[in-house]
Enzyme design. Structure first.
Site, PDB file in Angstrom:
ATOM      1  N   SER A  45      25.650  38.821  16.139  1.00 44.72           N
ATOM      2  CA  SER A  45      26.472  39.962  16.555  1.00 44.72           C
ATOM      3  C   SER A  45      25.867  40.739  17.718  1.00 44.72           C
ATOM      4  O   SER A  45      26.535  41.596  18.301  1.00 44.72           O
ATOM      5  CB  SER A  45      26.694  40.928  15.385  1.00 44.72           C
ATOM      6  OG  SER A  45      27.181  40.259  14.259  1.00 44.72           O
ATOM      7  N   ALA A  46      24.587  40.477  18.019  1.00 45.67           N
ATOM      8  CA  ALA A  46      23.925  41.085  19.187  1.00 45.67           C
ATOM      9  C   ALA A  46      23.800  42.611  19.066  1.00 45.67           C
ATOM     10  O   ALA A  46      23.839  43.325  20.059  1.00 45.67           O
ATOM     11  CB  ALA A  46      24.643  40.696  20.474  1.00 45.67           C
ATOM     12  N   HIS A  49      20.401  47.178  15.400  1.00 46.36           N
ATOM     13  CA  HIS A  49      20.754  48.074  14.300  1.00 46.36           C
ATOM     14  C   HIS A  49      19.866  49.315  14.305  1.00 46.36           C
ATOM     15  O   HIS A  49      18.661  49.219  14.588  1.00 46.36           O
ATOM     16  CB  HIS A  49      20.582  47.360  12.956  1.00 46.36           C
ATOM     17  CG  HIS A  49      21.543  46.231  12.758  1.00 46.36           C
ATOM     18  ND1 HIS A  49      22.842  46.429  12.390  1.00 46.36           N
ATOM     19  CD2 HIS A  49      21.386  44.889  12.873  1.00 46.36           C
ATOM     20  CE1 HIS A  49      23.459  45.249  12.275  1.00 46.36           C
ATOM     21  NE2 HIS A  49      22.597  44.304  12.573  1.00 46.36           N
ATOM     22  N   ILE A 335      14.004  35.147   8.665  1.00 47.91           N
ATOM     23  CA  ILE A 335      14.308  36.245   9.602  1.00 47.91           C
ATOM     24  C   ILE A 335      15.814  36.261   9.843  1.00 47.91           C
ATOM     25  O   ILE A 335      16.305  35.814  10.877  1.00 47.91           O
ATOM     26  CB  ILE A 335      13.500  36.089  10.922  1.00 47.91           C
ATOM     27  CG1 ILE A 335      12.003  35.887  10.647  1.00 47.91           C
ATOM     28  CG2 ILE A 335      13.726  37.296  11.827  1.00 47.91           C
ATOM     29  CD1 ILE A 335      11.297  37.069   9.980  1.00 47.91           C
TER      30      ILE A 335
HETATM   31  C1  LIG Z   1      26.140  35.629  12.019  1.00 49.30           C
HETATM   32  C2  LIG Z   1      24.863  36.351  12.361  1.00 49.30           C
HETATM   33  C3  LIG Z   1      24.886  37.670  12.795  1.00 49.30           C
HETATM   34  C4  LIG Z   1      23.706  38.330  13.078  1.00 49.30           C
HETATM   35  N1  LIG Z   1      23.751  39.567  13.645  1.00 49.30           N
HETATM   36  C5  LIG Z   1      22.613  40.215  13.939  1.00 49.30           C
HETATM   37  C6  LIG Z   1      22.651  41.476  14.578  1.00 49.30           C
HETATM   38  O1  LIG Z   1      23.697  41.959  14.987  1.00 49.30           O
HETATM   39  N2  LIG Z   1      21.483  42.141  14.750  1.00 49.30           N
HETATM   40  C7  LIG Z   1      20.291  41.626  14.342  1.00 49.30           C
HETATM   41  O2  LIG Z   1      19.290  42.297  14.458  1.00 49.30           O
HETATM   42  N3  LIG Z   1      20.216  40.387  13.804  1.00 49.30           N
HETATM   43  C8  LIG Z   1      21.340  39.675  13.628  1.00 49.30           C
HETATM   44  N4  LIG Z   1      21.297  38.422  13.099  1.00 49.30           N
HETATM   45  C9  LIG Z   1      19.990  37.840  12.822  1.00 49.30           C
HETATM   46  C10 LIG Z   1      19.324  37.316  14.088  1.00 49.30           C
HETATM   47  O3  LIG Z   1      20.226  36.556  14.853  1.00 49.30           O
HETATM   48  C11 LIG Z   1      18.135  36.467  13.666  1.00 49.30           C
HETATM   49  O4  LIG Z   1      17.306  37.260  12.852  1.00 49.30           O
HETATM   50  C12 LIG Z   1      17.302  35.951  14.821  1.00 49.30           C
HETATM   51  O5  LIG Z   1      18.094  35.381  15.829  1.00 49.30           O
HETATM   52  C13 LIG Z   1      16.325  34.931  14.264  1.00 49.30           C
HETATM   53  O6  LIG Z   1      15.567  34.417  15.312  1.00 49.30           O
HETATM   54  P1  LIG Z   1      14.485  33.299  15.019  1.00 49.30           P
HETATM   55  O7  LIG Z   1      13.730  33.136  16.279  1.00 49.30           O
HETATM   56  O8  LIG Z   1      13.722  33.640  13.795  1.00 49.30           O
HETATM   57  O9  LIG Z   1      15.331  31.996  14.661  1.00 49.30           O
HETATM   58  P2  LIG Z   1      16.026  30.967  15.665  1.00 49.30           P
HETATM   59  O10 LIG Z   1      16.697  31.643  16.777  1.00 49.30           O
HETATM   60  O11 LIG Z   1      16.846  30.047  14.840  1.00 49.30           O
HETATM   61  O12 LIG Z   1      14.797  30.182  16.277  1.00 49.30           O
HETATM   62  C14 LIG Z   1      14.073  29.204  15.557  1.00 49.30           C
HETATM   63  C15 LIG Z   1      13.700  28.107  16.525  1.00 49.30           C
HETATM   64  O13 LIG Z   1      12.899  27.152  15.859  1.00 49.30           O
HETATM   65  C16 LIG Z   1      13.221  25.878  16.367  1.00 49.30           C
HETATM   66  N5  LIG Z   1      12.805  24.849  15.416  1.00 49.30           N
HETATM   67  C17 LIG Z   1      13.322  24.610  14.201  1.00 49.30           C
HETATM   68  N6  LIG Z   1      12.721  23.555  13.629  1.00 49.30           N
HETATM   69  C18 LIG Z   1      11.787  23.122  14.508  1.00 49.30           C
HETATM   70  C19 LIG Z   1      10.855  22.040  14.507  1.00 49.30           C
HETATM   71  N7  LIG Z   1      10.763  21.180  13.477  1.00 49.30           N
HETATM   72  N8  LIG Z   1      10.067  21.882  15.585  1.00 49.30           N
HETATM   73  C20 LIG Z   1      10.129  22.740  16.648  1.00 49.30           C
HETATM   74  N9  LIG Z   1      11.021  23.750  16.707  1.00 49.30           N
HETATM   75  C21 LIG Z   1      11.834  23.964  15.648  1.00 49.30           C
HETATM   76  C22 LIG Z   1      14.735  25.947  16.538  1.00 49.30           C
HETATM   77  O14 LIG Z   1      15.237  24.964  17.418  1.00 49.30           O
HETATM   78  C23 LIG Z   1      14.921  27.355  17.053  1.00 49.30           C
HETATM   79  O15 LIG Z   1      14.950  27.427  18.461  1.00 49.30           O
HETATM   80  C24 LIG Z   1      22.465  37.690  12.868  1.00 49.30           C
HETATM   81  C25 LIG Z   1      22.447  36.359  12.466  1.00 49.30           C
HETATM   82  C26 LIG Z   1      23.640  35.682  12.262  1.00 49.30           C
HETATM   83  C27 LIG Z   1      23.605  34.225  11.949  1.00 49.30           C
END
Ligand SMILES: Cc1cc2nc3c(=O)[nH]c(=O)nc-3n(C[C@H](O)[C@H](O)[C@H](O)COP(=O)(O)OP(=O)(O)OC[C@H]3O[C@@H](n4cnc5c(N)ncnc54)[C@H](O)[C@@H]3O)c2cc1C
Length: 478
Positions: A45-46, A49, A335
């Site tokens: 949702s970008a 919060h 996360i």
């Molecule tokens: C529908 C929805 C709405 C949301 N709205 C909000 C919001 O409005 N505000 C907010 O604060 N949060 C929101 N969130 C949460 C937020 O989007 C996430 O908390 C955040 O993007 C998580 O980031 P991350 O880097 O932990 O995960 P990701 O962005 O998934 O990054 C993990 C990375 O690890 C990589 N990876 C996985 N497995 C491997 C492997 N074996 N080897 C190497 N690389 C690997 C993946 O390719 C990926 O690039 C929302 C989430 C969703 C789904």
């Protein structure tokens, strides 16, 4: 041997990478995909919060408010679009007003700045397009909107510019424990490291289980959205939440940072960790719920729909700690929302854990927090435009007509330190293809530019992930 290897280049891994680049450490950021921000970070949702709603005592509660407060500085340093437009939690009956008042009290406890409870009149004065059925709302002016992938890309670029190594196309297949540290087996070579940070999003449990007995399981929870054309972008000026009920957190209606309107998401637990397809049923649900908050949403102006997957666990909190049976292996897992809002605070918190394990870290005296800004051609004055075109005529050629993006901007983002190599990589960095036609006109020109600048054959240019070819071969001989 690296000091620290971070697995996963979403907003979490990229934030940690940038935070670590403040220190003299040999750090590597390992990503399975061909670009950063290709997981959950690209579909959410970008919203930044305000932080009044996480359950007391959780890491979410601690890190959301702290993260939110860091966004003005970080987005200015990294030239990332961010606006504190404010958020409203709208109630439709007295029972929901009770929830609004509870959230208000909690927000005051958490030191969320300037929150207030609004009555119907004050609310409709702020947002005249809300439904006549509203009875009041919680207003949090510190809530904001951002470009989530733009943030992650900028963090990665700044980290790389400050000495972090980025290894793309390197899926982690296995991790071996060494006498000192770990050997990470990836699809493109092995990496030895003293410390591992597991920021692999939807796969963080799988990565953890490579070195430890299972302690948590990620449940992918899909959320689907309608994205509207900019013609609907001023329907609301703030983020409109619905008061959470026992069944649902409600669907959000909000302006995006680039002036579109976004309506969504639903929440559906699924099994497939790559299940980002949309469904008629969920999109209809989202449309119906969004229309409950805002009058006369014109769904004829939807330009695309998409889905993202939350990394949920039943405990519903972030897991940020050293693994119990894998020394120097730190999980930054589960996360889900508000992970984007908390990202800068998650990075600081993770580095504090590393400092406890490694001892005080030596500062990188050359750390430069500033990222070279993007030239946003359309926003320049006529004189600046003329001057720029004189220096580089590629700024005079508009490639994406919907968003007015020039060839000069596209070439610049291809040649940055975390440059775009795919059509969607260009879209996420420069917005070419984000407009009403969704790349219908500019995608072939973008492909030609990528092929020319990266010295590739045009048939090798992919839309997004590896293998997502657009051209397969000529339809007729010359
Ligand atoms: C529908 C929805 C709405 C949301 N709205 C909000 C919001 O409005 N505000 C907010 O604060 N949060 C929101 N969130 C949460 C937020 O989007 C996430 O908390 C955040 O993007 C998580 O980031 P991350 O880097 O932990 O995960 P990701 O962005 O998934 O990054 C993990 C990375 O690890 C990589 N990876 C996985 N497995 C491997 C492997 N074996 N080897 C190497 N690389 C690997 C993946 O390719 C990926 O690039 C929302 C989430 C969703 C789904």
């Amino acid at each position: 041997m690296y000091d620290v290897a971070i697995i996963g280049a979403g907003v979490t891994g990229c934030s940690i990478a940038r935070e670590l680049s403040r220190y003299n450490l040999k750090t590597i950021l390992i990503e399975k995909d061909n670009d950063v921000a290709n997981g959950t970070t690209k579909a959410n949702s970008a919203i930044i919060h305000a932080g009044y709603d996480p359950v007391p005592g959780t890491l979410k509660a601690k890190l959301n408010v702290a993260g939110n407060a860091m966004f003005d500085k970080i987005t200015e340093e990294l030239d990332v679009p961010f606006k504190r437009v404010g958020t409203l939690v709208v109630a439709f009956c007295e029972e929901e007003m009770e929830e609004v008042r509870r959230l208000y009290e909690q927000g005051v406890d958490y030191n969320v700045p300037d929150i207030q409870v609004l009555d119907k009149e004050a609310l409709l004065e702020m947002e005249p397009n809300l439904s006549d059925e509203v009875v009041g709302a919680l207003y949090a002016p510190s809530g904001g909107i951002i470009g989530p992938w733009e943030l992650a890309i900028a963090l990665a670029e700044n980290a790389v510019d400050n000495g972090v190594e980025l290894k793309l196309n390197a899926e982690v297949k296995d991790i071996k424990k060494l006498d000192e540290g770990y050997e990470i087996v990836t699809a493109s070579g092995n990496v030895k490291t003293k410390y591992v940070i597991n920021a692999a999003g939807l796969y963080s449990d799988k990565i953890h289980n490579m070195v430890s007995t299972p302690t948590f399981e990620i449940i992918p929870t899909r959320g689907e959205y309608h994205l509207f054309d900019k013609s609907e972008g001023d329907k609301v000026s703030r983020v409109i939440f619905q008061a959470p009920s026992k069944i649902s957190k409600g669907v959000v209606v909000l302006p995006t940072i680039h002036g579109n309107l976004l309506v969504g998401p639903n929440a559906e637990a699924i099994e497939d960790r790559q299940g980002i397809e949309t469904t008629r049923e969920a999109l209809d649900f989202v449309a119906k719920q969004g229309s409950k908050s805002v009058k006369e949403l014109n769904f004829g102006n939807v330009i695309t729909s998409f889905a993202g997957l939350r990394s949920k666990t039943p405990e519903n909190d972030f897991i940020i700690e050293e693994s119990a049976d894998a020394k120097n292996f730190i999980n930054v897992a589960a996360i889900d929302s508000p992970g984007l809002s908390a990202a800068p605070a998650i990075a600081e918190y993770t580095v504090e854990i590393l400092k406890e394990l490694m001892g005080e870290l030596e500062e990188n005296k050359d750390f430069n927090p500033i990222r070279r800004p993007h030239i946003n051609f359309i926003e320049l004055s006529d004189e600046e435009k003329a001057e720029l075109i004189k220096k580089d005529p590629r700024y005079g050629r508009v490639i994406c007509r919907c968003e007015s993006i020039t060839e000069g901007e596209i070439v610049d983002i291809i040649h940055r330190s975390v440059g775009a190599t795919t059509v969607d990589g260009i879209k996420r960095r420069a917005r070419a293809g984000m407009g009403r036609c969704q790349g219908g006109f500019c995608a072939p020109r973008v492909m030609e530019i990528i092929a020319r600048e990266l010295n590739k054959d045009i048939t090798e240019v992919v839309k997004d992930r590896n293998g997502s070819y657009i051209l397969t071969g000529p339809t007729k001989e010359n």
